[in-house]
Scaffold this active site. Sequence first.
Site, PDB file in Angstrom:
ATOM      1  N   ASP A   1      43.081  36.222  31.267  1.00  0.00           N
ATOM      2  CA  ASP A   1      42.634  37.337  32.154  1.00  0.00           C
ATOM      3  C   ASP A   1      42.668  38.713  31.758  1.00  0.00           C
ATOM      4  O   ASP A   1      43.738  39.181  31.327  1.00  0.00           O
ATOM      5  CB  ASP A   1      43.465  37.026  33.344  1.00  0.00           C
TER       6      ASP A   1
ATOM      7  N   LYS B   1      39.082  45.620  39.870  1.00  0.00           N
ATOM      8  CA  LYS B   1      39.860  46.774  38.974  1.00  0.00           C
ATOM      9  C   LYS B   1      39.081  47.724  38.284  1.00  0.00           C
ATOM     10  O   LYS B   1      37.982  48.225  38.576  1.00  0.00           O
ATOM     11  CB  LYS B   1      41.028  46.040  38.285  1.00  0.00           C
TER      12      LYS B   1
HETATM   13  C1  LIG Z   1      43.765  41.777  41.088  1.00  0.00           C
HETATM   14  C2  LIG Z   1      43.577  40.721  40.138  1.00  0.00           C
HETATM   15  C3  LIG Z   1      43.298  39.454  40.076  1.00  0.00           C
HETATM   16  C4  LIG Z   1      42.557  39.047  41.367  1.00  0.00           C
HETATM   17  O1  LIG Z   1      41.310  39.583  41.545  1.00  0.00           O
HETATM   18  P1  LIG Z   1      40.687  39.781  43.072  1.00  0.00           P
HETATM   19  O2  LIG Z   1      39.546  40.422  42.713  1.00  0.00           O
HETATM   20  O3  LIG Z   1      41.404  40.342  43.872  1.00  0.00           O
HETATM   21  O4  LIG Z   1      40.602  38.152  43.428  1.00  0.00           O
HETATM   22  C5  LIG Z   1      43.484  38.616  38.834  1.00  0.00           C
HETATM   23  N1  LIG Z   1      44.019  39.100  37.715  1.00  0.00           N
HETATM   24  C6  LIG Z   1      44.546  40.199  37.660  1.00  0.00           C
HETATM   25  C7  LIG Z   1      45.219  40.663  36.274  1.00  0.00           C
HETATM   26  C8  LIG Z   1      44.321  41.212  38.768  1.00  0.00           C
HETATM   27  O5  LIG Z   1      44.939  42.326  38.477  1.00  0.00           O
END
Ligand SMILES: *Cc1c(COP(=O)(O)O)cnc(C)c1O
Length: 391
Positions: A183, A208
Amino acid sequence: MPHSDTVAVHAGEPTLDRKDAPVTPDISVGSASGYPDLKTLDAAMAEHRGYGRWGTDNHRQLEAAVAGLEANGLDTPLDAVSVGSGMAAIAVALMSEMNAGDHVVAAHDCYGTTVTFLRNDLPRFGITSTIVDFQDLEAVRRAVTDRTRVLLGEMCTNPLIRVPDLEALAAIAHDAGALLVVDNTVPTPALSQPLRWGADVVIYSATKNLSGHADVIGGLLVGKPSWIEGARAFAHTFGPTLGPFDAWLTLRGIRTLAVRMARHTSNALALARFLEGHAAVSRVNYPELDTSPFCARARKLLPGGAGALLSFELAGGKAALESMVSRLQLVRLMPSLGNVATTLSHPASTSHRGLDASERARAGISDGLIRCSVGLEYPDDLLADFEQALS
Ligand SMILES: *Cc1c(COP(=O)(O)O)cnc(C)c1O
């Protein structure tokens, strides 16, 4: 292949074969396409075109752009698939890859909802997980079983901004015949390309910094075309399609990703250095600081900078934090990250509120820890605001 900064600016640009063609893509909102005869209908269905759940031109433009960003300098072809949120990207990655009986080894500092998904939801489908500290490679090795199919970790973890040794993790995964899934939401492809260090699949929450303006919920998966084909087929059945306007907004955000991340990073480093030198601050977590245990690794894996996220603790604990937060003029609390404006989040009451005090202590998350997503303000204004709030 042009540099990824150039790809980001031009990917998905409309062609000029239409009179007065606009330079930005149209937004394709139709939930289905129309066909004049059975033959063209049949051809469209065979290619999963013409129905909105399978995506529109906006999705294809976004996917081509993100695959192009990841491919920077790599000679392997890549593909990407977009989905309706970062969590949908995690769910599609794990559920398209695994069967009942399979096992995941995940980092203990993964995004909170990712851990919830591994602990509460996947076991109902026969998929189990072991959650370990990815900084402890021995623990990762011990956690791998003959049913392990995926190692799942994050770049620049939240809220302690830890940087994993991707090459070592990829070696452990590949020895076990498993995939390393990373991720990469926080650093974005502008600063970090995990596929270069051996990762097999990269996941984004487009919510984000990738979209970057706090106005989208979205997600993406990037990997080899053959793997993405399976993930896309599962996503088309499972159904977490991104809205076309959100695909359009994300691509629009990506147009400025490289310059935004450069400024986020230089602002974050300036703020980290300022905080580190301030008497009221007892600890600062930012990998680019010379004092960070992740400094050498960050220089290698994140040569363009470590991104917008840092965290710190005040010597005066939560009471001092309360007073700083209420005195800040430019900075507000927000339970997310990656906006153009600087925001703060309090992990103990947001991302880690599900843990009890001893679990939080073990994870290194005190009540006095605050996480900052550093924005694009003029740096002196930002430092001055923190200076007056801390004095
Ligand atoms: C926010 C976030 C997620 C989840 O994303 P959503 O778009 O809110 O479902 C997953 N991994 C990380 C590192 C995040 O900051």
